[in-house]
Structures are given as structure tokens and as C-alpha cells.
Design a protein around this motif. Sequence first.
Motif: not given
Length: 288
Positions: A218-228
Motif C-alpha cells: 500500500e505504501l509503495l503504491i502511494g509513493i509511486l502515485d504521489q512521487v512518480r
Amino acid sequence: MRILPLAFDSLGTRSMATLVETPDLRILIDPGVALGPSRYGLPPHPIEKQRLREHKQKIKVAAKEADVLIITHYHFDHYLRDAPEIYEDKLLLIKDPESWINESQRNRARELLSKIEGKPLAIKIADKREFYFGNTKIKFSQPFPHGREGTKLGFVLMCLIESEGQKVLFSSDIGGPSYPPTAEWIIKHAPDLLIIDGPATLFIGWKEPLETLLKANELLIGILDQVRPRKVIIDHHIVRDLEWKEKIRPVIEAASREGICVETAAEFLGIKPDFLEAKRRELYGGGG
């Protein structure tokens, strides 16, 4: 900025040793390497021992050329304890050896500092600090848990290197991340390249509950989504499990949708991963 992984688990040893070169200086992060003492009840194979020797030599050569050495924590795969000469005439930026640290790492830090006394140009505590070298900035996080909150493995520092409009973030052993404030620090600093250890999937259902993996995904996906980020190097703990890709499939699929490259350190270098520890039984002739 030039990024050169020197020794990583996908290259055959336990390590995250990374050389970063900017126009201002050379930075060697976590100059250590080790082998898993036991896997499948088997000791390190001779091929692993040879790879260890090769990686130690690479780290020593890189250390000789480096201006700054960084130690994010005091586990043996993150610093060399038997080569005090590599610290000579270097600026050494280290995790605080007396604060936010467990007993094991405190004792190891004291041992190291005793061995290298008088060798570095200077030793500076890095926790929550920023250092500037011309147009290069090195920023360190506060101590974060080595994995999930409440872990007994101590604390680590993350570091961000910024130069020429590029940002590289080195996670150290954050275990995924599986602790939300760790992910928040990564998101806040929005790196172009993220070098991260990934969750220790091998322990899920044994030393770690399934919830740890779910939270890390969940946290990794959040990083990808917000940081790209442009690219993510995911390696170290996670690739000790040959089924790691399946266990973080939601992350890999999310990266693919966003056009983000997620790869091991070996793949970053353009070579085939060599997961020697995970394949130890095969090395001994016991099958895959």
C-alpha cells in the motif's frame, strides 16, 4: 549525477553499497557486504564466498576514490568492520552511535569508531542534518525503524542526494516501507530515483504477519502515485525470496500503469540478477 551499485543482493551478496558521483564529489553509501550465515540449513556456498571477496574489493577501490563515506546503520552488510583503512582521510557521515539505537548496533558502532580512531578527516553525526558540497546537498532523515514500528532491529537513516536538478533517495533498511512516516518522508522529498530495500517477503507468515506485506504494498503504491519517480531500484531484503515479484505484484502493476521502471540493482546495471543466497540449495546440487 552518476549512480553505481557496487554490491547488492541481486548481484550475489547482502549489501546496498552504492557510489554516487556528482560534479562536486564522490559519495559512497553503506560500504559493507556480508553473506547470509545459513539458508535452507546450508552455509554459504564457495561461489558466494568468492562473490563476497570480489564485492569487498570493489568497495575498497570505491572507498579509496570517494570523498565522503556514509553509514546509515550498524549492521554488518552496511559497513566494513575489518578494513579500517577505507575510512582514512575521508569525511565520515554516520548514524548517531548513541541515540535512537539498540544495544547491538551501539556496541558495533563503538567497536568501529575505536578501530578507526584518528583515520577519518572528520566524523559527523548525520541524523536530521544537511551537508553542502558546492552544488551538491546531502540530506538525512531522522532515525526510522529498521522495518515496521516496534521492531527490535534498531533504527536507520535515509539519505537524499541532490545535484544538477536531480534527486536520488537511498532508503537503507526501512523494510518496504512498512511504517507510514517513512513513506511520508520519501513522498515529501520526491526523488527522481529511489533506491529501496523492499519488504522482507521471505518472513511473511513466519516472523512477520501478512499485514506487514499488505501495508508495504500500500505504501509503495502511494509513493509511486504521489512521487512518480523516473526509476525505482528495489533490492536487498526483498530479493532473498525468489517469489518476490508475485508478492508485490500490485506494486509492479501500478508502476507499469504509470510508466515507472522498477528493477533490481543488477538490471539497473544491465546484467542478469544473480540471487545466490536464494539459490543456495541449487548451488549445492539440491534442486531449485
